[in-house]
Design an enzyme around this catalytic site. Structure first.
Site, PDB file in Angstrom:
ATOM      1  N   ASP A 195       0.098  22.054  14.842  1.00 46.35           N
ATOM      2  CA  ASP A 195       0.170  23.386  15.432  1.00 46.35           C
ATOM      3  C   ASP A 195       1.570  23.916  15.103  1.00 46.35           C
ATOM      4  OD1 ASP A 195      -0.205  25.765  16.752  1.00 46.35           O
ATOM      5  OD2 ASP A 195      -0.978  24.862  18.585  1.00 46.35           O
TER       6      ASP A 195
HETATM    7  C1  BGC Z   1      -1.383  28.360  18.359  1.00 42.65           C
HETATM    8  C2  BGC Z   1      -2.426  28.060  17.311  1.00 42.65           C
HETATM    9  C3  BGC Z   1      -2.286  29.005  16.164  1.00 42.65           C
HETATM   10  C4  BGC Z   1      -0.880  28.914  15.614  1.00 42.65           C
HETATM   11  C5  BGC Z   1      -0.629  29.842  14.468  1.00 42.65           C
HETATM   12  C6  BGC Z   1       0.009  28.448  17.777  1.00 42.65           C
HETATM   13  O1  BGC Z   1       0.880  28.958  18.716  1.00 42.65           O
HETATM   14  O2  BGC Z   1      -1.423  27.374  19.363  1.00 42.65           O
HETATM   15  O3  BGC Z   1      -3.713  28.133  17.868  1.00 42.65           O
HETATM   16  O4  BGC Z   1      -3.241  28.725  15.196  1.00 42.65           O
HETATM   17  O5  BGC Z   1       0.033  29.255  16.641  1.00 42.65           O
HETATM   18  O6  BGC Z   1      -0.589  31.158  14.903  1.00 42.65           O
END
Ligand code: BGC
Length: 764
Positions: A221
């Site tokens: 993530d």
């Molecule tokens: C989120 C993800 C997301 C990623 C990219 C993170 O803060 O938890 O779900 O895909 O950011 O935007």
């Protein structure tokens, strides 16, 4: 891997080139590819500045809505459409679906997740992934794992026992990985039992790759990696975002110093490379925005859950019945949550316009509250506005608030039917909610309008469940409209006027109150830990186990027609259990029923929820017709995780299959004998006397040992313990004694020096 792909190149390619691209390695001829959010639309960052402002794309219904369709076929079509939009934007990997379970109704990202049930989640997400990947675009199954809250999400340790992890929180991931092979899995921010997901070798390598056979790439993530070296060692391949020169250098140094196996770095780099190659194979494409809007409308219409409809208030006639449309959300729709999943829609339908277009009768609108007021602090349950005292209605009674309410009441009085649009306001990634209550201004609007017009319909817009008691008792009809994406306004009109016969079903329980919820005492934890105290009893499992009343149960939803069930039959097959049940549309119009099969094993050796969803089907049935619905339950889904053996075990026995229209509306039951898995827990010196006697071989050997001791005793008396073993009541007491401890007791029929031989023979 070619020779020019140096350790430095390998390190560089295992972190991003920027926020939304992998790193290109020119010397090795590897281009960058684009990855972007997800999950219910393609959010391509439009320009440098604003990370979240996207190029217009179809905003499909978020998972809270699409899961309520209980229809994997619809999810597959959504996945395909998303794949087309990704191709049009040259996106290699779409960051979704999000399949964490809704542990608490307060979860800030519940709108992005499917359900409180792992099978429903897993079945729907599998089809979403298949649909997307059929277009040559990769999915990113997220957030692996146990990321069921936003509070302290980047640090908190989700403390979960092993059975709960396997049977609940990992089960949906296991299903999607084994059945759809997503190109990527995104590791979560949080820790699991004290270890960051991004550093969790057990999770990322032993479970994901070794047990489940995952062939793709593990991406972090965004910002989940604390230590690149530990992450690669654990099985994480790609750290996002990037670049990360310090991390690259740390990887090279660790390899040089012999602290990191170079094969691991090489393998991760190769996985990134494979992903880039695979992405390069997808043809470019375009998509038909109008067709995708129509699909978004179809899915949204199928997502709406009719919770209450007394006296046939709904559907509304398309002429001759004047409609008061009340509440700002009818004009300014709430259709998605905040954070990384936020889509800039290609077009946006509002309910007011769509209702006006749907009827030839008069439609009048009053705002009822302002969107700013909607953001006011939630009402205290015990200080709800008192509609008997006009003009002093609690938190909705500010001067401008009062004027808006009075106007809405006047419009409601002059129309045949009043439709009130209310809902939640604060739902975003990064923060959990702190209440299930509607904003005070919305509660006031419902109360005042309901008192003015007995034919009041409430339409909710919300990303996670709201408390509906006691106010829902004051209105004859209640429509759960979730966050429905860009076509939500037309979908709501479709349902209100009966162009779509509602068939959505709750994918999560609506409790009477927050304090009833199984997660209540242990959410969201404190000081870096959240204990999953309710264990296996997430959602309806917990409500059912404690026989608690709920407002609307898991699986519930009404239709404009009615369905009757015949007798279910269940047979064991090679792959599991097949259930057949005739279902009749006994009403006057065509409709869709979601037939649900719950399973229990009376007398199970392990703790289980009273009912667990194992299969379901959404079937369209014409008025007056009967359809035989066939539900297949995978044998693997009957298994529990045996912590002693460290594996799944199907207990043998007579399983009860309860088939019905919700978890609390069982219409027919069948019992089916299921053969056991061969699963013997080895006996040890620490196994108790009871465990030895419960094992056929152990019982025989121990019985013989006791008899020998009696025979060998010179006076024929093998001592007090043998006597005890002969008395059933005493045997119950002895039952808990580990063999090793028994052997130390004076007068024991077993000596310590006999134990090892006994164990060897028992397990031979
Ligand atoms: C989120 C993800 C997301 C990623 C990219 C993170 O803060 O938890 O779900 O895909 O950011 O935007």
């Amino acid at each position: 891997m070619s020779s020019e792909f140096s350790t430095a190149d390998q390190a560089a390619i295992t972190s991003g080139g920027d926020f939304w691209h992998t790193a290109a390695v020119e010397s090795a001829g590897i281009p960058a590819v684009t990855v972007t959010d997800g999950p219910h639309g393609v959010r391509m960052q439009a320009s440098g500045g604003d990370l979240l402002a996207g190029v217009p794309a179809t905003c499909f219904p978020p998972a809270v809505a699409s899961a309520s369709t209980w229809d994997p076929e619809l999810l597959r079509r959504m996945g395909e459409a998303l794949g087309d939009e990704c191709r049009a934007q040259d996106v290699a990997v779409l960051l979704g679906p999000g399949i964490n379970l809704k542990r608490s109704p307060l979860g800030g990202r519940n709108f992005e997740y499917f359900s409180e049930d792992p099978i429903l989640t897993g079945v729907l997400a599998t089809e979403w992934v298949r649909g997307l990947q059929s277009k040559g675009v990769g999915a990113s199954l997220k957030h692996f794992a146990v990321n069921s809250q936003e509070t302290d999400r980047m640090r908190v340790s989700a403390d979960v026992d092993e059975r709960t992890l396997r049977e609940i929180y990992l089960r949906a991931f296991q299903r999607v990985v084994t059945q759809a092979q997503p190109w990527t899995v995104m590791c979560a921010y949080n820790k699991i039992n004290g270890v960051y997901a991004s550093e969790n070798h057990w999770l990322l390598t032993e479970v994901l790759r070794d047990e489940w056979g995952f062939e793709g790439l593990v991406v972090s993530d965004w910002g989940a990696v604390v230590d690149r070296v530990k992450a690669i060692a654990a099985g994480l391949d790609l750290t996002m975002p990037g670049p990360d020169a310090d991390g690259d250098a740390a990887l090279c140094e660790a390899v040089e110093a012999g602290q990191l196996d170079p094969a691991l770095l090489r393998a991760s780099a190769q996985r990134v490379r494979d992903l880039v190659t695979k992405a390069g194979e997808r043809p470019a494409g375009g998509y038909d925005a109008a067709a995708h809007h129509a699909l978004a409308r179809e899915i949204a219409g199928r997502s709406v859950v009719l919770l209450k409809n007394e006296g046939g208030v709904l559907p509304l006639a398309r002429s001759g019945v004047s409609v008061a449309v009340l509440g700002e959300f009818a004009r300014t729709p709430r259709y998605q949550g905040g954070g990384s999943s936020q889509i800039t829609p290609t077009q946006l339908d509002d309910a007011l316009t769509q209702i006006t277009a749907a009827t030839s009768a008069a439609v009048r609108f009053a705002q009822g509250y302002t969107v700013e007021e909607a953001g006011a602090a939630p009402a205290e349950t015990d200080s709800q506005p008192d509609s008997s005292e006009a003009g002093s209605s609690g938190a909705g009674s500010s001067q401008p608030g009062e004027a808006l309410l009075a106007e809405a009441v006047a419009v409601a009085r002059e129309c045949d039917v009043a439709v009130v649009f209310v809902g939640s306001v604060h739902e975003t990634e990064g923060a959990d909610r702190d209440s299930l209550d509607l904003p005070a201004a919305h509660l006031a609007l419902i109360e005042r309008v309901a008192a003015a017009n007995p034919r009041t319909v409430v339409v909710l817009s919300n990303g996670a469940v709201l408390a509906t008691k006691p106010w829902d008792e004051s209105v004859p009809a209640l429509v759960e409209g979730w966050l429905l994406g860009q076509a939500g306004g037309s979908a709501i009109a479709d349902v209100l006027f009966g162009r779509v016969n509602p068939s959505g079903r709750l994918a999560e329980t609506i409790p009477l109150k927050l304090a009833d919820h199984p997660s209540y005492l242990d959410f969201p934890g404190e000081h870096g830990h959240v204990r999953y105290g309710e264990g296996l009893h997430i959602g309806y499992r917990g409500f059912d186990a404690r026989e608690q009343p709920v407002a609307y149960p898991f699986g519930f939803g009404l239709s404009y027609t009615t369905f009757t069930y015949g007798t279910a039959r269940a047979v064991a097959t090679e792959t599991g259990v097949e259930v057949r049940v005739p279902v009749t549309n006994s009403g006057g119009r065509a409709g869709r029923e979601v037939v649900q099969a719950y399973v229990s094993l009376p007398g199970s050796r392990v703790r289980r929820a009273p009912r667990e969803l194992k299969a379901f089907a959404s079937v369209e049935i014409a008025a007056g017709e009967t359809t035989e619905v066939v539900l297949g339950i995978d044998r693997g889904d009957l298994a529990y995780w045996d912590t002693r053996l460290g594996r799944w075990v199907v207990e043998g026995g007579d399983y009860l299959v309860s088939v019905g229209a919700s978890s609390r509306d069982i219409r027919t039951e069948a019992t089916v004998p299921v053969p056991a898995d061969a699963a013997r827990v080895p006996l040890t010196t620490e196994s108790s006397v009871g465990e030895w006697f419960a094992d056929p071989r152990g019982a025989q050997l121990l019985g013989e040992a006791f008899a020998r001791a009696a025979a060998e005793a010179s006076d024929g008396d093998a001592g007090p313990m043998s006597a005890m073993a002969a008395d059933p009541a005493m045997l119950m007491m002895l039952g808990s004694l580990p063999l090793s401890r028994m052997a130390t007791f004076p007068g024991s029929p077993l000596r310590a020096d006999q134990l090892d031989k006994l164990v060897t023979e028992a397990n031979a």
